[in-house]
Motif scaffolding. Sequence first.
Motif, PDB file in Angstrom:
ATOM      1  N   CYS A   1       0.824  -1.202   0.000  1.00 17.53           N
ATOM      2  CA  CYS A   1       0.000   0.000   0.000  1.00 17.53           C
ATOM      3  C   CYS A   1       0.867   1.265   0.000  1.00 17.53           C
ATOM      4  O   CYS A   1       0.555   2.236  -0.693  1.00 17.53           O
ATOM      5  CB  CYS A   1      -0.931  -0.009   1.205  1.00 17.53           C
TER       6      CYS A   1
ATOM      7  N   ALA B   1      -4.827  -0.065   4.364  1.00 14.63           N
ATOM      8  CA  ALA B   1      -4.215  -1.392   4.382  1.00 14.63           C
ATOM      9  C   ALA B   1      -4.360  -2.035   5.747  1.00 14.63           C
ATOM     10  O   ALA B   1      -4.158  -1.392   6.776  1.00 14.63           O
ATOM     11  CB  ALA B   1      -2.742  -1.294   4.015  1.00 14.63           C
TER      12      ALA B   1
ATOM     13  N   ILE C   1      -5.893  -4.687   1.040  1.00 14.39           N
ATOM     14  CA  ILE C   1      -5.815  -3.247   0.765  1.00 14.39           C
ATOM     15  C   ILE C   1      -7.120  -2.822   0.107  1.00 14.39           C
ATOM     16  O   ILE C   1      -7.587  -3.489  -0.821  1.00 14.39           O
ATOM     17  CB  ILE C   1      -4.653  -2.912  -0.194  1.00 14.39           C
TER      18      ILE C   1
END
Length: 150
Positions: free
Chosen positions: A100, A116, A121
């Motif tokens: 992320c 995340a 995510i």
Amino acid sequence: MNARQEVILKLISLQKIHNQKELQNALKKSGFPVAQTTISRDIRTLGLIKKADETNQYCYQKTEKNLNQQELFTSNILNIDYAGNILVMKCNTGTAQAVCTRIDSMNLPDIVGTLAGDDTIFVLVRTQEQAQNLAEELIKNFKTGDKNSC
């Protein structure tokens, strides 16, 4: 890198730290009482991931310094899909925050924000079309092995 982050790297190299609470306690003993949000930010900044040890328990570890964006994505993203205007990326356990962080650093104009967890995510975009296009682009560019047809 600040002194606290240097201590974090030292701690994870000397002992097995399985979760943020253990890290928070170890930091407190080392003279760094911090909130969980600070620990989360440090984990992302340092690029820490969780990897299984010899007993198959997940512990924090530093990622390889030479791990580039392509390798980070292809070795850790398991699945990319979307629902409405939200992209969902499933990752190997403990790698979602590192992935992320790399997505955020790409400064893609369609992305409103990211979130995340440990292995998932969420990427928020403005429209379903943008979600579909971004999913297709990520699958194509990073060859994640995703079987979704998007």
